[in-house]
Design a protein around this motif. Structure first.
Motif, PDB file in Angstrom:
ATOM      1  N   PRO A 190       0.839  -1.126  -0.053  1.00 36.95           N
ATOM      2  CA  PRO A 190      -0.046  -0.039  -0.057  1.00 36.95           C
ATOM      3  C   PRO A 190       1.073   1.242   0.054  1.00 36.95           C
ATOM      4  CG  PRO A 190      -1.161  -1.591   1.345  1.00 36.95           C
ATOM      5  CD  PRO A 190       0.347  -2.218   1.069  1.00 36.95           C
ATOM      6  N   LYS A 191       1.917   1.192   0.617  1.00 35.86           N
ATOM      7  CA  LYS A 191       3.045   2.417   0.753  1.00 35.86           C
ATOM      8  C   LYS A 191       3.364   2.769  -0.854  1.00 35.86           C
ATOM      9  CE  LYS A 191       6.011   1.841   4.426  1.00 35.86           C
ATOM     10  NZ  LYS A 191       6.332   0.558   4.813  1.00 35.86           N
ATOM     11  N   ARG A 225     -14.150   4.703   8.691  1.00 37.70           N
ATOM     12  CA  ARG A 225     -13.713   5.410   7.545  1.00 37.70           C
ATOM     13  C   ARG A 225     -14.739   5.338   6.770  1.00 37.70           C
ATOM     14  NH1 ARG A 225     -10.065   7.012   9.828  1.00 37.70           N
ATOM     15  NH2 ARG A 225      -7.964   7.335   9.332  1.00 37.70           N
ATOM     16  N   LYS A 226     -15.001   6.350   5.569  1.00 36.95           N
ATOM     17  CA  LYS A 226     -15.822   6.244   4.569  1.00 36.95           C
ATOM     18  C   LYS A 226     -15.181   5.620   3.204  1.00 36.95           C
ATOM     19  CE  LYS A 226     -19.844   8.504   2.289  1.00 36.95           C
ATOM     20  NZ  LYS A 226     -20.528   9.636   1.841  1.00 36.95           N
ATOM     21  N   ILE A 227     -15.735   4.591   2.930  1.00 38.81           N
ATOM     22  CA  ILE A 227     -15.189   3.946   1.774  1.00 38.81           C
ATOM     23  C   ILE A 227     -16.224   3.792   0.606  1.00 38.81           C
ATOM     24  CG2 ILE A 227     -13.695   2.120   0.787  1.00 38.81           C
ATOM     25  CD1 ILE A 227     -12.879   1.543   3.818  1.00 38.81           C
ATOM     26  N   GLY A 228     -15.907   4.473  -0.493  1.00 37.04           N
ATOM     27  CA  GLY A 228     -17.208   4.500  -1.402  1.00 37.04           C
ATOM     28  C   GLY A 228     -18.316   5.197  -0.375  1.00 37.04           C
ATOM     29  N   ALA A 288      -2.244  -0.006   6.746  1.00 35.62           N
ATOM     30  CA  ALA A 288      -3.593  -0.390   6.786  1.00 35.62           C
ATOM     31  C   ALA A 288      -4.486   0.732   6.373  1.00 35.62           C
ATOM     32  CB  ALA A 288      -3.950  -0.959   8.374  1.00 35.62           C
ATOM     33  N   LEU A 289      -4.297   1.941   6.877  1.00 33.79           N
ATOM     34  CA  LEU A 289      -4.967   3.040   6.517  1.00 33.79           C
ATOM     35  C   LEU A 289      -4.928   3.306   4.933  1.00 33.79           C
ATOM     36  CD1 LEU A 289      -4.253   5.443   9.609  1.00 33.79           C
ATOM     37  CD2 LEU A 289      -6.354   4.044   9.134  1.00 33.79           C
ATOM     38  N   LYS A 290      -3.660   3.223   4.452  1.00 37.15           N
ATOM     39  CA  LYS A 290      -3.410   3.365   3.069  1.00 37.15           C
ATOM     40  C   LYS A 290      -4.424   2.231   2.282  1.00 37.15           C
ATOM     41  CE  LYS A 290      -2.038   5.613  -0.266  1.00 37.15           C
ATOM     42  NZ  LYS A 290      -0.539   5.540  -0.968  1.00 37.15           N
ATOM     43  N   MET A 291      -4.419   1.369   2.741  1.00 39.12           N
ATOM     44  CA  MET A 291      -5.082   0.082   1.959  1.00 39.12           C
ATOM     45  C   MET A 291      -6.779   0.666   1.682  1.00 39.12           C
ATOM     46  SD  MET A 291      -5.250  -2.722   0.523  1.00 39.12           S
ATOM     47  CE  MET A 291      -6.737  -2.251  -0.527  1.00 39.12           C
ATOM     48  N   GLU A 319      -7.819   3.647   1.895  1.00 36.91           N
ATOM     49  CA  GLU A 319      -7.760   4.650   0.888  1.00 36.91           C
ATOM     50  C   GLU A 319      -8.006   4.218  -0.371  1.00 36.91           C
ATOM     51  OE1 GLU A 319      -4.629   7.712   1.220  1.00 36.91           O
ATOM     52  OE2 GLU A 319      -4.868   7.880   3.292  1.00 36.91           O
ATOM     53  N   LEU A 320      -7.074   3.177  -0.529  1.00 34.06           N
ATOM     54  CA  LEU A 320      -6.969   2.668  -2.041  1.00 34.06           C
ATOM     55  C   LEU A 320      -8.240   1.934  -2.519  1.00 34.06           C
ATOM     56  CD1 LEU A 320      -3.357   1.320  -1.851  1.00 34.06           C
ATOM     57  CD2 LEU A 320      -4.132   3.043  -3.332  1.00 34.06           C
TER      58      LEU A 320
END
Lengths: 239, 89
Positions: free
Chosen positions: A75-76, B10-13, A196-199, A201-202
């Motif tokens: 994810p980085k 988190r809001k995802i989509g 994990a947070l980056k994942m 976001e992706l």
């Protein structure tokens, strides 16, 4: 120790067993600076075996353990694993996602029958997807499930199809909230917080930019015709 | 009662998820989907609250009768308890 390049990321693997080295043949690079190094301890191989469904050779356990560690770091680099089969045709990639046993392999075979020499399986089970200038690309990796269908290639991802077993064939696109429900269980959330947070976001970007469909399908050729025509048709103006 | 440390929302989509990250993910796998009310209650429970405090907060924030609110709060706490997400002092 050897270097591989997957999803355009150079990774150093410190292996104890030969198996993984042979597995990675098509992805080995001779020169370059690795972004990170991975290895697995004997203790980790033991734990890997504890979670497995049957006994495996140490070399195989090392391989799956190393791949999990690689995927936790990706994810980085705006890249991640999505448990799926992904096919390239005419320069575009189409993914089929489902948990093991639903029919990714079967549906992939139907596509290959339908499209013959025009299509290539980039990866039959564990491809990497990477965000590049606003678009997601599918990348081949040496980790590719039982059939080991993989090619060191990449293509822009144009659709994701979530497979469900059904007697009749039916396909429809789903909104991003449903896409998250479908895909969440097929990604790997890294242990380390930043990754994990980056994942997450992706995943958010993925469901917002790539069309996701449900395909309820049987194992006839008609199922592949439906998913192919639905995913490859030009977007029409919807009003 | 209070939500254990290590969860992120988190809001995802268009989906709002609570996800376990790091140590707490060893105990709790997967995610919890939150609707608007659930997200509000989750936020409340990030700080220590009694049942009555949570209920009052819901009644203040939403235009619903006490019976409905009570039912929502109980249901939500049950879901959190099934996941082992709450800690009690």
């Amino acid at each position: 120790m050897f270097l591989i390049k997957i999803a355009d990321v150079i990774i150093g693997i410190k292996n104890k067993y030969e198996w993984i080295h042979k597995q990675c043949t098509d992805y080995i690079v001779k020169n370059g600076t690795p972004e990170f190094m991975v290895s697995a301890t004997e203790q980790e191989l033991f734990q890997e075996q504890q979670c497995a469904d049957r006994p495996y050779a140490k070399g195989y356990l090392e391989s799956i353990c190393v791949y999990r560690k690689i995927c936790s770091q990706l994810p980085k680099y705006n890249a991640f694993l999505l448990h799926s089969s992904v096919i390239e045709i005419d320069g575009a990639a189409y993914a089929f996602s489902a948990k093991s046993g639903v029919g990714k392999t079967t549906h992939t075979k139907l596509w290959m029958n339908l499209l013959e020499n025009r299509a290539v399986v980039i990866n039959g089970d564990k491809p990497i997807y990477r965000l590049n200038k606003g678009e997601f690309y599918a990348y081949g990796t040496p980790w590719a499930g039982k059939e080991n269908w993989n090619k060191n290639a990449n293509a822009v991802l144009k659709g994701i199809c979530c497979l469900k077993q059904s007697l009749i064939n039916e396909m429809y696109s789903i909104p991003s909230c449903d896409a998250v429900d479908e895909l969440y269980s097929q990604i790997l959330i890294p242990f380390e917080k930043e990754n994990a947070l980056k994942m997450l976001e992706l995943l958010d970007l993925l469901v917002k930019t790539v069309p996701v469909y449900i395909l309820k399908c049987n194992i006839t050729q008609q199922a592949a015709e439906l998913s192919y025509s639905t995913m490859t048709k030009e977007k029409c103006n919807e009003d | 009662m209070k939500i254990k440390n290590g969860f992120v929302v988190r809001k995802i989509g268009d989906r709002i998820l609570a996800v376990a990250i790091g140590e707490v993910s060893r105990e709790f796998h997967g995610m919890i989907k939150l609707n608007e009310t659930a997200q509000f209650m989750w936020k409340q429970l990030e700080d220590e609250k009694t049942f009555d405090e949570l209920l009052s907060a819901v009644l203040e924030a939403y235009d619903i009768d006490e019976q409905t609110a009570r039912k929502d709060v109980i249901e939500f706490i049950n879901v959190l308890d099934e996941g082992g997400i709450l800690e009690r002092a």
